[in-house]
Design an enzyme around this catalytic site. Sequence first.
Site, PDB file in Angstrom:
ATOM      1  CD  GLN A  97       1.501   3.699   4.923  1.00  0.00           C
ATOM      2  OE1 GLN A  97       0.392   3.654   4.411  1.00  0.00           O
ATOM      3  NE2 GLN A  97       1.683   3.980   6.201  1.00  0.00           N
ATOM      4  CG  HIS A 145      -2.337   4.870   0.227  1.00  0.00           C
ATOM      5  ND1 HIS A 145      -3.337   4.163   0.837  1.00  0.00           N
ATOM      6  CD2 HIS A 145      -1.747   5.589   1.217  1.00  0.00           C
ATOM      7  CE1 HIS A 145      -3.355   4.430   2.140  1.00  0.00           C
ATOM      8  NE2 HIS A 145      -2.390   5.291   2.394  1.00  0.00           N
ATOM      9  CG  ASN A 173      -5.722   6.539   1.266  1.00  0.00           C
ATOM     10  OD1 ASN A 173      -6.628   5.946   1.850  1.00  0.00           O
ATOM     11  ND2 ASN A 173      -4.742   7.160   1.935  1.00  0.00           N
ATOM     12  CG  ASN A 221      -9.095   5.765   5.077  1.00  0.00           C
ATOM     13  OD1 ASN A 221      -9.783   4.796   4.713  1.00  0.00           O
ATOM     14  ND2 ASN A 221      -7.979   6.110   4.473  1.00  0.00           N
ATOM     15  CE1 TYR A 277      -6.234   4.928  11.384  1.00  0.00           C
ATOM     16  CE2 TYR A 277      -7.042   6.246   9.552  1.00  0.00           C
ATOM     17  CZ  TYR A 277      -6.343   5.151  10.023  1.00  0.00           C
ATOM     18  OH  TYR A 277      -5.751   4.286   9.153  1.00  0.00           O
ATOM     19  CD  GLU A 282      -6.148   3.855   5.603  1.00  0.00           C
ATOM     20  OE1 GLU A 282      -5.737   4.511   6.596  1.00  0.00           O
ATOM     21  OE2 GLU A 282      -5.708   4.002   4.462  1.00  0.00           O
ATOM     22  CD1 TRP A 340      -3.225   1.916   9.475  1.00  0.00           C
ATOM     23  CD2 TRP A 340      -3.647   1.472   7.317  1.00  0.00           C
ATOM     24  NE1 TRP A 340      -2.098   2.233   8.766  1.00  0.00           N
ATOM     25  CE2 TRP A 340      -2.328   1.977   7.454  1.00  0.00           C
ATOM     26  CE3 TRP A 340      -4.119   1.113   6.062  1.00  0.00           C
ATOM     27  CZ2 TRP A 340      -1.482   2.131   6.344  1.00  0.00           C
ATOM     28  CZ3 TRP A 340      -3.280   1.283   4.980  1.00  0.00           C
ATOM     29  CH2 TRP A 340      -1.982   1.786   5.122  1.00  0.00           C
ATOM     30  CD  GLU A 360       1.511   6.216  10.069  1.00  0.00           C
ATOM     31  OE1 GLU A 360       1.114   5.180   9.516  1.00  0.00           O
ATOM     32  OE2 GLU A 360       0.912   7.307  10.010  1.00  0.00           O
ATOM     33  CD1 TRP A 361       1.598   7.553   6.157  1.00  0.00           C
ATOM     34  CD2 TRP A 361       2.850   7.659   4.309  1.00  0.00           C
ATOM     35  NE1 TRP A 361       0.977   6.821   5.168  1.00  0.00           N
ATOM     36  CE2 TRP A 361       1.714   6.868   4.039  1.00  0.00           C
ATOM     37  CE3 TRP A 361       3.778   7.864   3.279  1.00  0.00           C
ATOM     38  CZ2 TRP A 361       1.486   6.267   2.792  1.00  0.00           C
ATOM     39  CZ3 TRP A 361       3.548   7.269   2.037  1.00  0.00           C
ATOM     40  CH2 TRP A 361       2.419   6.501   1.809  1.00  0.00           C
TER      41      TRP A 361
HETATM   42  C1  GBH Z   1      -4.140   7.145   7.067  1.00  0.00           C
HETATM   43  O1  GBH Z   1      -4.144   8.517   7.157  1.00  0.00           O
HETATM   44  C2  GBH Z   1      -3.348   6.745   5.880  1.00  0.00           C
HETATM   45  O2  GBH Z   1      -4.190   6.448   4.788  1.00  0.00           O
HETATM   46  C3  GBH Z   1      -2.405   5.606   6.125  1.00  0.00           C
HETATM   47  O3  GBH Z   1      -1.512   5.492   5.061  1.00  0.00           O
HETATM   48  C4  GBH Z   1      -1.723   5.825   7.453  1.00  0.00           C
HETATM   49  O4  GBH Z   1      -0.709   4.883   7.680  1.00  0.00           O
HETATM   50  C5  GBH Z   1      -2.762   5.735   8.515  1.00  0.00           C
HETATM   51  O5  GBH Z   1      -3.795   6.641   8.295  1.00  0.00           O
HETATM   52  C6  GBH Z   1      -2.233   5.984   9.906  1.00  0.00           C
HETATM   53  O6  GBH Z   1      -1.733   7.278  10.046  1.00  0.00           O
HETATM   54  O7  GBH Z   1      -3.283  15.407  14.518  1.00  0.00           O
HETATM   55  O8  GBH Z   1      -5.464  15.208  15.528  1.00  0.00           O
HETATM   56  O9  GBH Z   1      -5.111  16.774  13.693  1.00  0.00           O
HETATM   57  C7  GBH Z   1      -4.681   9.029   8.323  1.00  0.00           C
HETATM   58  C8  GBH Z   1      -5.075  10.462   8.150  1.00  0.00           C
HETATM   59  C9  GBH Z   1      -4.512  12.612   8.795  1.00  0.00           C
HETATM   60  C10 GBH Z   1      -5.542  11.147  10.364  1.00  0.00           C
HETATM   61  C11 GBH Z   1      -4.020  13.475   9.880  1.00  0.00           C
HETATM   62  C12 GBH Z   1      -5.112  12.050  11.464  1.00  0.00           C
HETATM   63  C13 GBH Z   1      -4.332  14.250  12.011  1.00  0.00           C
HETATM   64  C14 GBH Z   1      -5.185  14.243  13.217  1.00  0.00           C
HETATM   65  N1  GBH Z   1      -4.655  11.243   9.240  1.00  0.00           N
HETATM   66  N2  GBH Z   1      -4.895  13.403  10.998  1.00  0.00           N
HETATM   67  S1  GBH Z   1      -4.733  15.522  14.323  1.00  0.00           S
END
Ligand code: GBH
Length: 458
Positions: A20, A121, A165, A293, A295, A364, A411, A418-419
């Site tokens: 990334q 990762h 990761n 991680n 979110y 993260e 993070w 971003e992938w």
């Molecule tokens: C991380 O993955 C990664 O480790 C990192 O590389 C990346 O840049 C960062 O987060 C930000 O994306 O659509 O509501 O079903 C995060 C893992 C997997 C979290 C998919 C959210 C989908 C949520 N993500 N998931 S939803």
Amino acid sequence: MAHPALPADFVWGTATASYQIEGAVAEDGRGPSIWDTFARVPGAISDGTNGDRADDHYHRYAADIALMAELGFGAYRFSVAWPRVVPTGTGEVNQASLDFYRRIAETCHEHGITPWATLYHWDLPQPLEDRGGWLVPETAQAFAEYAALTHEALGDVVSHWITLNEPWCSALLGYGNGVHAPGKQVGSDALKAAHHLLLGHGLAVQKMRASSHDSTLGITLNLYSVRPASGSAADAEAARRTDGMGNRFFLDPVLLGSYPDDVLADAGVQEWFAERSGDLATINQPLDFVGINYYSRHTAAAPEDGRFADPSIPSATPGSERVVHVDTGADKTFMGWEVHPDGLLDVVAMVAERSPGTPVYITENGAAYDDVVSPDGSVEDEDRRRYLELHAQACADAVAAGLPLRGYFAWSFLDNWEWAFGESRRFGIVRVDYETQERTVKRSGWWFRDLLAAQPKG
Ligand code: GBH
């Protein structure tokens, strides 16, 4: 709001990942990874970019780490690119790349920052994918060998190591719905990839323990706070499946040495996993910490006809393809992910229940938002600052509640590639101009500096 205060030994870090941020994909002997390949599949990346340039961190790491120190971070979580260290996945080792990561670690030490290295990762060497990728057990062996040699070479300058990761993402986004590299859609066979990832983790930890370095070893899982949309039995079932595939399928083998039977049954893979139950003792290695991680939260509801599974849908949740994720109307980030700081306590508790006393780190947490760049060049990202503040407060609440949370990594340090969204989503607390590679600390980054300055000193 006053700055949340955490104990003096609480680790405050920031995190990045090799593909990334590094760029320099053809330099110093790096081999191709599955992301170099996948990013060139038409339509795979929403803005058509790839990681060829990213943040050019490969050449700018020294200034980037100095900036990290200026903001006051005590730890830096970076990832080692397997295709740099072992360009074809197995066999020949590329010393120039080990030297590069040694320089990163040494630069951290010069600034009083503790380096934390993640070994995987998501950038699998392409030649390994050509031989079956994570769908075959040989990749687990190859990973363990790469992990062991990297740890042996750098264990004198890096004390903290994370094997994988987010194996959920590698397995289920990579081989389930195909949204991530290698972009395969193999139905519930994606769970075989998950098993081989976890096996690779266990084998790697065994080998790293056998080395002369006395390192601190862990894994990073992505976990979700999950709740049912209503009190109905059907919604409870939806939440069970969501929690099962997203959380328990990874937590249980790693920390308890068993897969959850209900999830194996949902996906119809009991037989294949029963034949491999002997691997569980390898997967279930004692760990020095668990990384999470965190979110967002999922609110799960049953499909109207009550039929949860549909194997014909390419899915990241085999056996639960038709579970509905309800929009609760709560605030969302630019990714569409609900902002739910209290869920951070839920996911730390998931680890603590299974493995009492094991230190937990949020490896993260952060948010994508649209930044506002003012005419004077300053970057206003109040939404991100607020998100980070709420989650720092959740860390303080977790510690106050007696949960074994020992640190937090934001993070991300820099805006980065971003992938599947390429350069179109920004998570950084430091803005990157991709044309000039200029770095600008955002309001959220300056807020972090103030937060860290206000922490008790050990
Ligand atoms: C991380 O993955 C990664 O480790 C990192 O590389 C990346 O840049 C960062 O987060 C930000 O994306 O659509 O509501 O079903 C995060 C893992 C997997 C979290 C998919 C959210 C989908 C949520 N993500 N998931 S939803």
